[in-house]
Design a protein around this motif. Structure first.
Motif, short mmCIF file in Angstrom:
data_model
loop_
_atom_site.label_atom_id
_atom_site.label_comp_id
_atom_site.label_asym_id
_atom_site.label_seq_id
_atom_site.Cartn_x
_atom_site.Cartn_y
_atom_site.Cartn_z
N ILE A 2 56.63 29.25 82.39
CA ILE A 2 55.65 30.30 82.00
C ILE A 2 55.12 30.89 83.58
N GLN A 3 55.15 31.95 83.56
CA GLN A 3 54.41 32.81 84.76
C GLN A 3 52.98 33.01 84.27
N GLU A 5 49.71 34.88 86.04
CA GLU A 5 49.08 35.82 87.26
C GLU A 5 47.54 35.97 87.26
N ASN A 24 46.50 36.32 83.43
CA ASN A 24 47.46 36.88 82.59
C ASN A 24 48.71 35.79 82.44
N SER A 26 52.75 34.64 80.71
CA SER A 26 53.99 35.20 80.12
C SER A 26 54.41 34.73 78.72
N ASP A 27 53.84 33.64 78.28
CA ASP A 27 54.33 33.08 76.92
C ASP A 27 53.02 32.49 76.08
N ARG A 68 47.83 37.02 75.36
CA ARG A 68 48.08 36.37 76.68
C ARG A 68 47.27 36.67 77.90
#
Lengths: 106, 115
Positions: A2-3, A5, A24, A26-27, A68
């Protein structure tokens, strides 16, 4: 993996100001936590907030899991709020963002 | 009600020595996670353990690093033949049971300095 930010990377505030930090990811996740790392390096657990809104004193957080992202609000900031704020999400092992460095000036 | 206890808080080693970092999870917690924070970087997952089992060590360097969580006693992160690049803050976290919906509780970390 998972990214995560976080924005902004740095934030300078005058004492008493309000601010919003964003995270934020990513998943979809089942766990999202916000931490404050103080100048002594300790990680303080602020919120466990996979969804919804929570408040603790001058801090509050909102997570919109379907979109997300999560937001951390600091109101009436104080110099003791200085430090790095991390967002971390989990698929059992936490993935941390790079953090937002907050400096509150008297 | 003690939180996650890590010791020592600070550890200084010379290159080539061994470093042992200890972590006692919160009472009632049987899951332990280790994370590393290199200077000016965020925190990175290293290893996830349950009592007597390593569940996920995908974040551990392949050489010199090992971790254990014995049936009795604290979890140990062991670094053999330390090098300057091992200088970092090492954090331990625990949770009561498995599942991504469990918050992790962190200790104060061990700051490892390599001379």
């Amino acid at each position: 993996g998972i990214q995560v930010e976080q924005s902004p990377p740095d934030l300078i505030l005058q004492e008493g100001a309000n601010s919003t930090l964003r995270c934020n990811f990513s998943d979809s996740v089942n766990n999202l936590q916000w931490f404050h790392q103080n100048p002594w390096g300790q990680l303080i657990n602020l919120f466990y907030i996979p969804s919804g809104t929570k408040q603790n004193g001058r801090l509050s957080a909102t997570t919109v899991a379907t979109e997300r992202y999560s937001l951390l609000y600091i109101s009436s900031s104080q110099t003791t709020d200085s430090g790095v704020y991390f967002c971390a999400v989990s698929d059992y092992k936490l993935s941390f963002g790079a953090g937002t460095t907050v400096t509150v000036r008297a | 009600n003690a939180g996650v206890m890590q010791n020592p808080r600070h550890l200084v080693r010379r290159r080539g020595q061994e470093a042992r970092l200890r972590c006692s999870p919160m009472k009632g917690h049987s899951h332990v996670y280790w994370y590393r924070q290199l200077p000016e970087e965020g925190l990175k997952f290293m290893v996830y353990l349950q009592k007597e089992n390593i569940i996920d060590e995908s974040g551990m360097p392949k050489e010199r690093f090992s971790a254990e969580f014995p049936k009795e006693g604290p979890s140990i992160l062991r670094i053999q033949q330390v090098v300057r690049g091992d200088s970092a803050a090492y954090f331990c976290a625990s949770s009561p049971r498995t599942g991504s919906d469990q918050p992790q509780h962190f200790g104060d970390g061990t700051r490892l300095s390599i001379l």
